[in-house]
Design a protein around this motif. Structure first.
Motif, PDB file in Angstrom:
ATOM      1  N   MET A   1       7.539  -1.023   6.354  1.00 49.90           N
ATOM      2  CA  MET A   1       7.125  -1.981   5.325  1.00 49.90           C
ATOM      3  C   MET A   1       8.332  -2.462   4.538  1.00 49.90           C
ATOM      4  O   MET A   1       8.520  -3.650   4.290  1.00 49.90           O
ATOM      5  CB  MET A   1       6.162  -1.300   4.344  1.00 49.90           C
ATOM      6  CG  MET A   1       4.702  -1.478   4.663  1.00 49.90           C
ATOM      7  SD  MET A   1       3.746  -1.192   3.162  1.00 49.90           S
ATOM      8  CE  MET A   1       2.787   0.172   3.676  1.00 49.90           C
ATOM      9  N   ARG A   2       9.142  -1.511   4.122  1.00 54.78           N
ATOM     10  CA  ARG A   2      10.329  -1.804   3.315  1.00 54.78           C
ATOM     11  C   ARG A   2      11.278  -2.743   4.070  1.00 54.78           C
ATOM     12  O   ARG A   2      11.788  -3.722   3.518  1.00 54.78           O
ATOM     13  CB  ARG A   2      11.006  -0.486   2.984  1.00 54.78           C
ATOM     14  CG  ARG A   2      11.994  -0.509   1.853  1.00 54.78           C
ATOM     15  CD  ARG A   2      12.362   0.906   1.457  1.00 54.78           C
ATOM     16  NE  ARG A   2      12.744   1.699   2.626  1.00 54.78           N
ATOM     17  CZ  ARG A   2      12.670   3.031   2.692  1.00 54.78           C
ATOM     18  NH1 ARG A   2      12.237   3.705   1.649  1.00 54.78           N
ATOM     19  NH2 ARG A   2      13.029   3.678   3.775  1.00 54.78           N
TER      20      ARG A   2
ATOM     21  N   ASP B   1       0.862  -1.180   0.000  1.00 56.15           N
ATOM     22  CA  ASP B   1       0.000   0.000   0.000  1.00 56.15           C
ATOM     23  C   ASP B   1       0.904   1.237   0.000  1.00 56.15           C
ATOM     24  O   ASP B   1       1.597   1.513   0.978  1.00 56.15           O
ATOM     25  CB  ASP B   1      -0.888  -0.044   1.244  1.00 56.15           C
ATOM     26  CG  ASP B   1      -1.758   1.197   1.397  1.00 56.15           C
ATOM     27  OD1 ASP B   1      -1.560   2.169   0.660  1.00 56.15           O
ATOM     28  OD2 ASP B   1      -2.629   1.184   2.288  1.00 56.15           O
ATOM     29  N   GLY B   2       0.900   1.986  -1.103  1.00 51.94           N
ATOM     30  CA  GLY B   2       1.743   3.172  -1.207  1.00 51.94           C
ATOM     31  C   GLY B   2       0.944   4.452  -1.128  1.00 51.94           C
ATOM     32  O   GLY B   2       1.407   5.506  -1.566  1.00 51.94           O
ATOM     33  N   SER B   3      -0.268   4.381  -0.563  1.00 49.90           N
ATOM     34  CA  SER B   3      -1.119   5.571  -0.474  1.00 49.90           C
ATOM     35  C   SER B   3      -0.623   6.518   0.612  1.00 49.90           C
ATOM     36  O   SER B   3       0.262   6.186   1.407  1.00 49.90           O
ATOM     37  CB  SER B   3      -2.562   5.155  -0.184  1.00 49.90           C
ATOM     38  OG  SER B   3      -2.658   4.592   1.111  1.00 49.90           O
ATOM     39  N   ASP B   4      -1.212   7.698   0.667  1.00 50.60           N
ATOM     40  CA  ASP B   4      -0.804   8.709   1.650  1.00 50.60           C
ATOM     41  C   ASP B   4      -0.889   8.184   3.073  1.00 50.60           C
ATOM     42  O   ASP B   4      -0.107   8.582   3.940  1.00 50.60           O
ATOM     43  CB  ASP B   4      -1.693   9.953   1.516  1.00 50.60           C
ATOM     44  CG  ASP B   4      -1.450  10.677   0.186  1.00 50.60           C
ATOM     45  OD1 ASP B   4      -0.397  10.421  -0.445  1.00 50.60           O
ATOM     46  OD2 ASP B   4      -2.302  11.469  -0.219  1.00 50.60           O
TER      47      ASP B   4
ATOM     48  N   VAL C   1      -2.917 -16.097  -0.575  1.00 51.94           N
ATOM     49  CA  VAL C   1      -2.866 -14.671  -0.256  1.00 51.94           C
ATOM     50  C   VAL C   1      -2.822 -14.483   1.255  1.00 51.94           C
ATOM     51  O   VAL C   1      -3.667 -15.017   1.981  1.00 51.94           O
ATOM     52  CB  VAL C   1      -4.078 -13.918  -0.836  1.00 51.94           C
ATOM     53  CG1 VAL C   1      -3.934 -12.416  -0.577  1.00 51.94           C
ATOM     54  CG2 VAL C   1      -4.218 -14.185  -2.320  1.00 51.94           C
ATOM     55  N   ILE C   2      -1.837 -13.717   1.721  1.00 57.45           N
ATOM     56  CA  ILE C   2      -1.712 -13.367   3.129  1.00 57.45           C
ATOM     57  C   ILE C   2      -1.903 -11.862   3.239  1.00 57.45           C
ATOM     58  O   ILE C   2      -1.175 -11.099   2.598  1.00 57.45           O
ATOM     59  CB  ILE C   2      -0.323 -13.759   3.675  1.00 57.45           C
ATOM     60  CG1 ILE C   2      -0.101 -15.263   3.502  1.00 57.45           C
ATOM     61  CG2 ILE C   2      -0.182 -13.369   5.136  1.00 57.45           C
ATOM     62  CD1 ILE C   2       1.343 -15.661   3.609  1.00 57.45           C
TER      63      ILE C   2
ATOM     64  N   LEU D   1       0.091  -9.111   1.001  1.00 54.46           N
ATOM     65  CA  LEU D   1      -0.444  -7.757   0.902  1.00 54.46           C
ATOM     66  C   LEU D   1      -0.197  -7.024   2.214  1.00 54.46           C
ATOM     67  O   LEU D   1      -0.615  -7.489   3.282  1.00 54.46           O
ATOM     68  CB  LEU D   1      -1.943  -7.818   0.598  1.00 54.46           C
ATOM     69  CG  LEU D   1      -2.725  -6.516   0.772  1.00 54.46           C
ATOM     70  CD1 LEU D   1      -2.277  -5.487  -0.273  1.00 54.46           C
ATOM     71  CD2 LEU D   1      -4.225  -6.769   0.653  1.00 54.46           C
ATOM     72  N   LEU D   2       0.457  -5.876   2.156  1.00 58.12           N
ATOM     73  CA  LEU D   2       0.623  -4.997   3.314  1.00 58.12           C
ATOM     74  C   LEU D   2      -0.225  -3.762   3.076  1.00 58.12           C
ATOM     75  O   LEU D   2       0.041  -2.994   2.139  1.00 58.12           O
ATOM     76  CB  LEU D   2       2.094  -4.604   3.518  1.00 58.12           C
ATOM     77  CG  LEU D   2       2.945  -5.636   4.274  1.00 58.12           C
ATOM     78  CD1 LEU D   2       3.266  -6.819   3.365  1.00 58.12           C
ATOM     79  CD2 LEU D   2       4.256  -5.027   4.756  1.00 58.12           C
TER      80      LEU D   2
END
Length: 1380
Positions: free
Chosen positions: A992-993, A980-983, A1107-1108, A1083-1084
């Motif tokens: 996350m990285r 998820d790269g949203s604001d 899918v996790i 998915l994060l």
């Protein structure tokens, strides 16, 4: 195999077409690499076309150019004359472009050029050929596309210049011999004769019709061999078996009738002189009617009126031009049993219609596989009564009924009528005898489960709960989402559904309005799942919508309002009652396996082969082997599209009892297994047997679905050491991705079993075969929490006895299982911890002496919290962090004074499997809350009745191989991270990285190992790199560290999921899904999606992608559960705590491998070598698990004496070293030995802890110069990080020793091995300097680690198969986050 002794009739109906045609496609490199040679390519293919027969519509040609993508110059049906084709080729212009994506181009021609819509004639059995011209290496992976072309029967030739990759071109070609290298395209003309000759050879050996005008003699011979070999197995005679033969294409022709020949020799003589008639199309329907009316008749020799079975074996190679449905029905009405054998281009659906059952249908891609079909046909013995029995499937009784109730605001006033309707329906069901199960779900905007199918086991409990249902409320009405929800979360095994056991699944929907969202896809998904849906709608509901949802339109019922439900109750009740399928009472077997707690993903289907030692040594134990196989099969979900089973017995040679596609029902398999007889034989050739099953059983023709991605498993039961070598066959099985579990008994060689097994931990042993029933797959930590309050005083002896009996079933003495006991009343008191005792005798002695604690009242909640915080901890002996299952058995005699909700939930989050046993005074609902799931809550009248439930609970701790199989580690995986790269995630993105980096650090990255891709998204997705972009861990980590946050206000998770499915999990992007490699998406996510995730999530699941979902911040937990493959894979945590949950303590110590020269030249000095190893081992810290040791001897080849994980104590290692015998042999291949230890000893499966950061040390003792080169293996060991010390005598090559050593100063010389004590201290000091000290780190914050653990379990991050669960390092990074 002996002949058949029953009387029957066989009729062979054979089709073979004769088509003198071909489809030829030229795929030309149009990139910059080929621009200088394009004129020569054009001339070459022009010359090829000139030799084809295009004008009379026999041969067709297409030309495609490719670089980054592919462009069609013309299709197969673009031109019908040779002149037009040649003119188009002459005027063709070079495409230009870069890079060269050959894999993508191969996929393109497969899907877009060989298709029927553009002239492809594959369905007409026209041979198809592809010529690939390449001037460089491909930028993408060609293996998957090349394999799919081969599977479609397309013969591929490749021509590559010196800049092309030879291995790549050979992979593309149908065979390596079909690759033609050329220096550059200017030299193409020199290849023309060779290419034409290869084409002629290919045409001659095409599976079916040839292109050169006559039937392939090879294929014709194989057809007649098939029929002839079959006839040889029959007892031919007027009172025994009679045979007839008919050929057909457009018209049938009889070779001989049933009464033509009465002797086997006469039939065989006829077959030797027979020829296939050929033809260009087929009328199978007409042929079936012909044999029914003209061959299976009294005048033609049929004895059907005497009750003799009538059997037709149909060989078909093309879809019929006429209808087969009517003729098939007439054939069956006449009492004729049909077996269909489809060859090459036969239509699969047509084969299904022709065969009487799936197990009577066979398919071969190659003519050579016909003999395997013969064996399978013979194995069913073709006895009519047997065939009929095999068709009678005994279905379990009962139904699983789910009520989905509209709980939106619009139904508030009518909800009492809905509730009453459900009560009346439940009242008609058979719940109390465990036949029927019931679940209730309410929905409006979202769905809420009132109770699952396995929540209640009595009708009274269900009715009580239904009476107390409260209206949910909410708007609007999302019926589509609710249908999808019940499909994904209620009709599942974990929620109590028995769908996989064949129990009918029924959904009853009550809806009072039209749905806001679409119901089409969810309704279709339910139907595909086999759910029978009844839809009841009021006047405000959409009638068409109800009909779409219902299983069929007649199952959609309308009422004016819900108060009118009694008017349709009887109609619905009759329909539901009709669902019952009567069958035998199979009994309720409640076996639960702890290993399923560790199963990351349970494969929906598996191919399992049992390989049984049938030598003289297992004669007495063979009945136990047979019973073991039967019990495992009973646990499998057998079916053509589910689990498949094969059994092979061997001694000197292997014998197949049945193949993977012989039987489709569990009953058939069990019947055959029960009838197995011991084979006997003195010689045991396990190596040959392993090779045999690889080459003959794990194949398409034998029913293996390996190429479809179905897990392949081999279970070897062995009672002795093999006479032949098992190394190469075992390695070949592993390379093919087959998971091997070796179970050894008696005189089986444990080292040999470890070699054979996919991982040494999959090598299991029992002292005798009769001990197989008690074999366990996993270790376990068991804690007993005993009610010691005043109310249990008189019954405490019964509690004590129960604990003793349970402990007696555990494997404590071999350090597999651990036990703790805690008593409680007002407070909790530990009697002993998990690490207090290491022997069963000590535990039993302590349990016998337990005294009743006493005290009141009873605080069960506090006691549960106490064991969570103080007993299920590493300091108390828990091995939870190593992945060992944690089990809590609670015995309670009264209701708790305090709440148990939070502590019970905390234990579940920790991954503890809790079983709750309560007496009549305990609260049943409280017990169900505490238990891991309601079925794990057991009731007894009083504790004196515990023996009555002991067996039920004990089964929980017994070996269940079917679950062990699903938990087997995959040797390679494709993993995609979707970030998820949203604001909303800007602040958490560094965490996350770092999280991605640490997970990648635990993977075994490589082209043929684990692959990784990273995608970031907000409004739209952006791929940072694909699965085939990087082949090394370092490259991936470097790129991940450089990732920048994308930003964006809108979060379209649904679109991102669909994007990765369509663009990342594909062959061209590096996905190996079609090769059976597990596919995983992590998915994060930090917020709720703006778009709908249902359909994309469902599409991912249908494609078999695990899918996790990890949600943080404002992530919607319900949405994450929808997205995840299983609700338990939806994890929730604070993003800034991710790093904290990834803390890992690095182990100290070393892994030391001794590589000893065991050649003939060191025989006299070997005692000195042995003494040296002993003295070195004596200085190591083995007993405290710091250091590990392995020893390998070598001469011509290498032999492992023991692996790094074979022994855990210094005493065991020294005993083995003292007993080492000199290997002998010549010459000395040191290079090969170095490579061997790198590939087979310095691996996680052999006990190496390299990936955990433990230093790897190799000590080589060599007495001569190597015959082979040591350069590459020595370099490979250095790249792996192995620290090598080389000790050589005067006969060794000093420079060679320096090359091998990690650095020249690590190469030591002695005059002879007797001088080793002189250099011992020098070497010892160097090895001791290798120790890397690591300070123990602070434990992580409560509540964060379990989520990471669950993720690690699901990910199978036990690198290269190591069984201990490790979380990646990263505590230091936690300091950057204040909330750590």
């Amino acid at each position: 195999m002996g002949g058949f002794t029953f009387s029957t009739v066989f009729m062979f109906l054979v089709f073979i077409a004769d088509l003198k045609k071909s489809d030829v496609v030229f795929l030309i490199d149009g990139s910059y690499d080929s621009r200088n040679g394009f004129e020569q390519i054009r001339g070459f293919i022009g010359k090829m076309v000139d030799s084809l027969n295009i004008d009379d519509n026999r041969d067709q040609v297409a030309v495609v150019q490719f670089s980054r993508d592919a462009t069609v110059n013309f299709y197969l049906n673009s031109y019908s004359s040779k002149n037009d084709v040649l003119n188009s080729i002459r005027t063709m212009r070079h495409k230009f472009g870069r890079p060269l994506n050959t894999g993508k181009a191969l996929e393109f021609v497969r899907d877009n050029v060989f298709g029927t819509s553009v002239g492809g004639r594959h369905t007409d059995m026209v041979p198809q050929y592809l010529y690939v011209f390449s001037g460089g290496r491909s930028g993408d992976d060609v293996r998957g596309p090349a394999q799919s072309l081969k599977e479609k029967g397309i013969k591929t030739f490749s021509i590559g210049t010196q800049n092309a990759d030879t291995l790549e071109m050979q992979t593309i070609s149908s065979t390596p011999a079909h690759y033609f290298p050329v220096t550059n395209f200017n030299n193409l003309q020199s290849l023309h004769a060779r290419v034409e000759a290869a084409l002629s050879g290919a045409q001659e050996t095409t599976e079916f019709p040839s292109v050169i005008g006559k039937m392939s003699t090879t294929n014709e011979r194989q057809i007649w061999e098939f029929v002839g070999e079959f006839v040889k197995q029959l007892e031919i005679g007027p009172s025994r078996v009679q045979v007839a033969l008919t050929q057909y294409s457009t018209r049938p022709t009889t070779n001989f009738l049933l009464n033509t020949y009465s002797l086997k020799d006469d039939i065989l003589n006829h077959l030797r002189g027979a020829e296939l008639t050929g033809g260009q199309s087929v009328n199978t329907g007409e042929a079936l009617d012909y044999v029914t009316n003209n061959v299976f008749t009294s005048s033609s020799g049929s004895r059907i009126l005497q009750g003799i079975p009538q059997i037709l074996i149909l060989l078909s190679g093309m879809k019929s031009a006429d209808d087969v449905s009517g003729p098939v029905e007439r054939l069956r009405d006449a009492g004729i049993v049909l077996f269909s054998v489809g060859m090459n281009n036969a239509d699969s659906l047509e084969m299904d219609r022709l065969a009487q059952s799936p197990q009577m249908k066979y398919f071969v891609n190659q003519m050579s596989d016909l003999m395997l079909v013969k064996q399978q046909l013979l194995s069913v013995k073709l006895n009519m009564s047997h065939v009929l029995c095999s068709l009678a499937e005994r279905q379990p009784t009962g139904r699983d009924v789910v009520f989905l109730l509209d709980g939106s605001d619009g139904t508030r006033t009518e909800f009492p009528a809905v509730r009453d309707f459900v009560q009346r329906m439940v009242d008609t069901l058979s719940v109390d005898d465990s036949r029927d199960r019931v679940a209730v779900v309410q929905y409006s905007r979202d769905a809420a489960v009132q109770f699952y199918l396995n929540t209640y086991t009595t009708k009274a409990e269900i009715l009580d709960t239904v009476r107390g249902l409260r209206h949910k409320g909410g708007r609007p009405l999302y019926t589509g989402a609710a249908l999808q929800y019940v499909r994904d979360n209620v009709f599942t095994a974990s929620a109590g559904s028995r769908r996989l056991e064949g129990v009918p699944q029924v959904l009853i929907l009550l809806s009072g309005a039209r749905s806001v969202d679409s119901v089409d896809a969810p309704a279709s998904a339910l139907k595909q799942l086999g759910v029978l849906t009844f839809a009841i709608g009021t006047r405000n509901a959409d009638k068409r919508e109800m009909q779409k949802i219902a299983h069929e339109p007649t199952h959609a019922v309308s009422v004016s309002e819900f108060n009118d439900l009694p008017n349709v109750q009887q109609q619905l009740q009759s329909s539901v009652e009709a669902v019952i399928v009567e069958g035998r009472d199979q009994g309720k077997v409640l076996l639960f396996d702890l290993s399923s707690c560790l199963s990351s993903v349970d494969a929906p289907k598996k191919d399992i082969v049992f390989l049984l030692d049938g030598s003289d040594a297992t004669r007495n134990g063979f009945p136990a082997m047979r019973d073991f196989v039967e019990r495992v099969v009973e646990k499998l979900n057998v079916g053509e599209n589910k689990d498949r089973v094969s059994v092979v017995q061997y001694s000197r040679e292997p014998e197949v009892h049945f193949y993977l596609n012989t039987y489709n029902t569990r009953a058939d398999i069990v019947d055959t297994v029960r009838g197995l007889r011991h084979r006997g034989g003195r010689t045991l050739n396990t190596g040959a047997a392993l090779q045999y099953v690889r080459d003959n059983v794990f194949t398409n023709s034998s029913g293996s679905r390996r190429l479809q991605g179905v897990p392949q498993m081999l279970i070897l039961l062995n009672g002795g050491r093999s006479y032949d070598n098992v190394d190469a066959p075992a390695s070949a099985l592993k390379q093919q991705g087959i998971v091997v579990i070796g179970i050894g008994a008696g005189r089986a060689d444990s080292a040999e079993m470890q070699k054979i097994s996919s991982d040494p931990t999959y090598a299991l042993s029992v002292s005798e075969l009769t001990d197989l029933p008690s074999l366990k797959c996993v270790n376990v930590d068991v804690v007993f929490l005993l009610d010691g309050s005043d109310g249990t005083r008189t019954e405490f002896p019964a509690v004590r006895d129960f604990v003793q009996r349970m402990v007696d079933t555990l494997s404590v003495d071999d350090s597999r299982d651990r036990v703790a006991v805690v008593q409680y009343s007002r407070d909790a008191a530990v009697q002993f911890y998990l690490n207090t005792y290491t022997t069963k005798a000590e535990i039993l002695d302590t349990v016998r002496g337990l005294r009743h604690k006493g005290g009141r009242p009873l605080y069960t909640g506090a006691a549960l919290q106490y064991v969570r915080d103080n007993v299920f901890t590493a300091s108390a002996g828990s091995r939870r962090l190593e992945g060992v299952p944690q089990v809590l058995i609670l015995l309670s005699g009264a209701r708790s004074v305090d709440s148990v909700d939070a502590p019970a939930s905390a234990l579940k989050q920790l991954g503890v499997l809790t079983f709750a046993i309560g007496t009549r005074n305990a609260d049943k609902r409280e017990m169900q809350k505490i238990a891991h799931e309601p079925t794990h809550a057991v009731s007894v009248f009083e504790f004196n009745d515990l023996p009555n439930v002991q067996q039920q609970l004990q089964k929980v701790l017994l070996f269940d191989l079917s679950s062990c199989l699903s938990s087997v580690d995959a040797p390679k995986k494709d993993i995609v991270f979707l970030l998820d790269g949203s604001d909303a995630t800007r602040n958490g993105f560094p965490a996350m990285r770092d999280f991605v980096e640490r997970v990648v650090e635990k993977l075994n990255v490589g082209e043929n190992k684990d692959r990784v891709s990273v995608v970031q998204y907000s409004r739209e997705p952006e791929v940072h790199f694909y699965l085939n972009t990087y082949n090394t861990r370092a490259d991936i980590v470097d790129t991940v560290r450089g990732l920048r946050h994308r930003g964006g206000r809108t979060l379209n998770t649904g679109a991102a999921l669909q994007y990765v499915r369509d663009n990342v999990f594909t062959n061209s992007s590096g996905s190996r899904r079609l090769q059976g490699v597990p596919q995983m998406l992590i998915l994060l996510n930090g917020g709720r999606s703006y778009d709908n995730v249902d359909a994309p999530a469902s599409a991912l699941k249908q494609q078999g992608i695990v899918v996790i979902g990890i949600g943080a911040g404002r992530a919607d937990s319900a949405e994450m559960q929808k997205i995840s493959s299983d609700p338990t894979y939806a994890l929730s945590l604070n993003m800034s705590h991710v790093l904290c949950s990834l803390a890992e303590r690095q182990p100290t110590g070393r892994d030391v491998v001794f590589l000893l020269d065991g050649s003939d030249g060191t025989r006299t000095e070997f005692p000195a070598v042995r003494d040296f190893v002993q003295r070195m081992v004596d200085t190591l810290s083995v007993d405290d698990s710091r250091d590990r040791v392995a020893v390998v001897q070598y001469s011509r080849d290498a032999a492992v004496q023991f692996y790094l994980n074979t022994y855990t104590t210094k005493a065991e290692i020294l005993d083995t070293v003292r007993g080492l015998r000199h290997k002998g042999g010549r010459p000395l291949y040191t290079g090969a030995a170095l490579q061997y230890v790198r590939d087979n000893v310095f691996t996680a499966s052999a006990g190496s802890r390299r990936l955990e950061g433990v230093p790897q040390v190799l000590i080589l003792l060599s007495g001569a110069r190597s015959v082979d080169s040591v350069d590459a293996p020595a370099s490979a060991l250095k790249q792996l990080g192995v620290l090598t010390f080389a000790i050589g005598t005067r006969n060794a090559d000093k420079r060679e020793m320096q090359k091998i050593a990690h650095e020249p100063t690590h190469a030591v010389s002695v005059s002879e091995f007797n001088d080793l004590p002189n250099v011992q201290q020098q070497l010892q000091s160097s090895v001791e300097a290798v120790i890397v000290e690591v300070t123990p780190e602070t434990p992580t914050a409560p509540g964060t680690l379990p989520s990471a653990e669950v993720l690690q379990l699901i990910l199978w991050t036990r690198s290269e198969g190591t069984t201990s669960l490790q979380t990646p390092p990263g505590v230091g990074a936690c300091k950057a986050f204040h909330r750590c």
